[in-house]
Write an enzyme that holds these catalytic residues in place. Structure first.
Site, PDB file in Angstrom:
ATOM      1  N   HIS A 133       0.874  -1.437  -0.012  1.00  0.00           N
ATOM      2  CA  HIS A 133      -0.093  -0.026   0.103  1.00  0.00           C
ATOM      3  C   HIS A 133       0.784   1.331   0.034  1.00  0.00           C
ATOM      4  CE1 HIS A 133      -3.576  -2.506   0.516  1.00  0.00           C
ATOM      5  NE2 HIS A 133      -3.142  -2.763   1.511  1.00  0.00           N
ATOM      6  N   ASP A 169      -3.037 -10.949  -1.664  1.00  0.00           N
ATOM      7  CA  ASP A 169      -3.381 -10.293  -0.618  1.00  0.00           C
ATOM      8  C   ASP A 169      -4.738 -10.124  -0.621  1.00  0.00           C
ATOM      9  OD1 ASP A 169      -1.747  -8.789   1.836  1.00  0.00           O
ATOM     10  OD2 ASP A 169      -3.859  -7.998   1.360  1.00  0.00           O
ATOM     11  N   HIS A 171      -6.312  -7.584   0.350  1.00  0.00           N
ATOM     12  CA  HIS A 171      -6.575  -6.204  -0.136  1.00  0.00           C
ATOM     13  C   HIS A 171      -5.664  -5.819  -1.401  1.00  0.00           C
ATOM     14  CE1 HIS A 171      -6.581  -6.313   4.376  1.00  0.00           C
ATOM     15  NE2 HIS A 171      -7.287  -5.300   4.217  1.00  0.00           N
ATOM     16  N   ASP A 258      -4.217 -12.623   4.456  1.00  0.00           N
ATOM     17  CA  ASP A 258      -5.400 -12.174   5.082  1.00  0.00           C
ATOM     18  C   ASP A 258      -6.746 -12.689   4.669  1.00  0.00           C
ATOM     19  OD1 ASP A 258      -4.395 -10.618   3.174  1.00  0.00           O
ATOM     20  OD2 ASP A 258      -4.720  -8.887   4.419  1.00  0.00           O
TER      21      ASP A 258
HETATM   22 ZN   LIG Z   1      -4.091  -7.291   3.279  1.00  0.00          ZN
END
Ligand SMILES: [Zn+2]
Length: 381
Positions: A133, A169, A171, A258
């Site tokens: 990120h 991931d 995200h 995750d």
């Molecule tokens: Zn994540």
């Protein structure tokens, strides 16, 4: 086949926002301990990370941001600057010596890159990285410096490589995507929970790159509560189409775990089965397209007790070992069980005793199929 290498040193554990923050690099030590106690990792396969230099960080990060991070780590960055660099949030707060600690994570990924590009290994794993990120001039979502983006630009400029970035991931891998959004020398691929209810909210199938980079960003947003079968199908079909089109020189994969059903931060419902399949498929792709060259990094994973088993699968796929079955080594259980305030996993595979039936399964699978169809149509157009 050259022996894969594993980057680890206790110094990597110091990247810690505060004692209650969910991003906890203790996962690295636990995974290393699990692999050692199960007899699959010995010291001859472990290499020490080096710190990244300012010059290396500047391959993707703005100089004023780096200066800001240095000052913030000494407690001397003015509040308005803290805000503009994303360092005043609960998610990504400033911490002591944050520059020095963050540059170790980037250096760890670069150590993996150098090991592969200097021919010491075909495959290298650095679980400290995966901070996808991080933006060029701003910290975000637990990430200060974006190790993977620095590594990709380093591979491009120092080693003249066309890099395929594969992000599994939960995200969206937004930081890496935006940094390479306008180039056709890097393909970014991210499969993630749709941004409808999850940070960072981006990663729609229509985000495809811009200018000469159009067609070189691939996004597969999957529905909340997606399970193994639908995930694996979407992942394999879209990734093989993307790689076949791009024909990279090397793969760098981000391995956040995750999306696991026990992870407290997301809404996906994957089990250990997906985490056995993901790295094995990436390994197959590397063998087919990049002469085996593959760098893997870590990423998210917020039920830290689940992470070691899941991350171990990346290493097993690198060394060509089938997923182990049955009970984890007693030494590992003895070492960690007492510290675990939630259900401790005793087996390599999930026991699924707390896995809840997903009521909208059919609808979710159909939705994922239609997203996959759209994404593949884009890739092949
Ligand atoms: Zn994540």
């Amino acid at each position: 086949m050259k022996k894969p290498l594993f980057v680890y040193d206790d110094s990597l554990l110091k990247y810690r926002f505060n004692s209650t923050h969910p991003f906890n690099q203790m996962r690295l030590k636990m995974t290393t301990d699990l692999l050692k106690s199960s007899g699959f990792l010995d010291d001859s396969s472990i290499i020490q990370p080096r710190p990244a230099s300012d010059e290396e960080l500047m391959l993707v990060h703005k100089p004023d941001f780096i200066e800001g991070v240095k000052l913030a780590g000494k407690g001397s960055l003015p509040p308005e600057k803290m805000e503009s660099y994303g360092l005043n949030t609960e998610d990504t707060p400033a911490f002591d010596h944050m520059h020095e600690k963050s540059k170790m994570l980037v250096g760890a990924t670069l150590s993996a890159v150098d090991a592969v590009m200097e021919g010491r290994a075909d495959k290298a794993l650095s679980l400290a990285g995966g901070l996808h990120h991080g933006f060029s001039g701003r910290a975000s979502g637990f990430c200060i410096y974006n190790d993977s983006a620095v590594a990709i630009e380093y591979l491009r400029t120092k080693y003249n490589q066309r890099v395929m970035y594969v992000d599994t991931d939960a995200h969206h891998g937004d930081g890496v995507q935006w940094i390479f959004y306008d180039t056709n020398q890097v393909m970014t691929y991210s499969i993630h929970e749709t941004g409808r209810y999850l940070f960072p909210g981006t990663g729609s199938v229509t985000e495809r790159g811009t200018e000469s980079g159009f067609g070189f960003a691939v996004n597969i947003p999957i529905d909340a509560f997606t399970e193994d079968e639908s995930f694996i199908q979407s992942f394999k079909a879209s990734l093989s189409a993307a790689i076949e089109k791009f024909k990279p020189d090397i793969i760098i994969s981000q391995n956040g775990v995750d999306s696991h059903y026990r992870d407290p931060m997301t809404h996906l419902a994957l089990t250990s089965r997906s985490y056995e399949e993901i790295p094995r498929f990436v390994a197959q792709m590397a063998d087919k397209y990049t002469q085996g060259k593959w760098i893997a990094v870590g990423g998210g994973g917020y039920n830290i007790w689940q992470v070691p088993r899941l991350w171990s699968q990346i290493w097993f796929s690198m060394i060509g070992e089938a997923p182990p079955r049955g009970r984890l080594p007693e030494e590992f259980i003895y070492q960690y069980e007492d510290r675990c305030p939630v259900d401790f996993p005793y087996d390599w595979e999930d026991d699924l005793n707390d896995y809840k039936e997903i009521p909208r399964r059919h609808e979710i699978n159909e939705k994922n199929q239609s997203t996959l169809d759209r994404a593949i149509m884009h890739i092949e157009s």
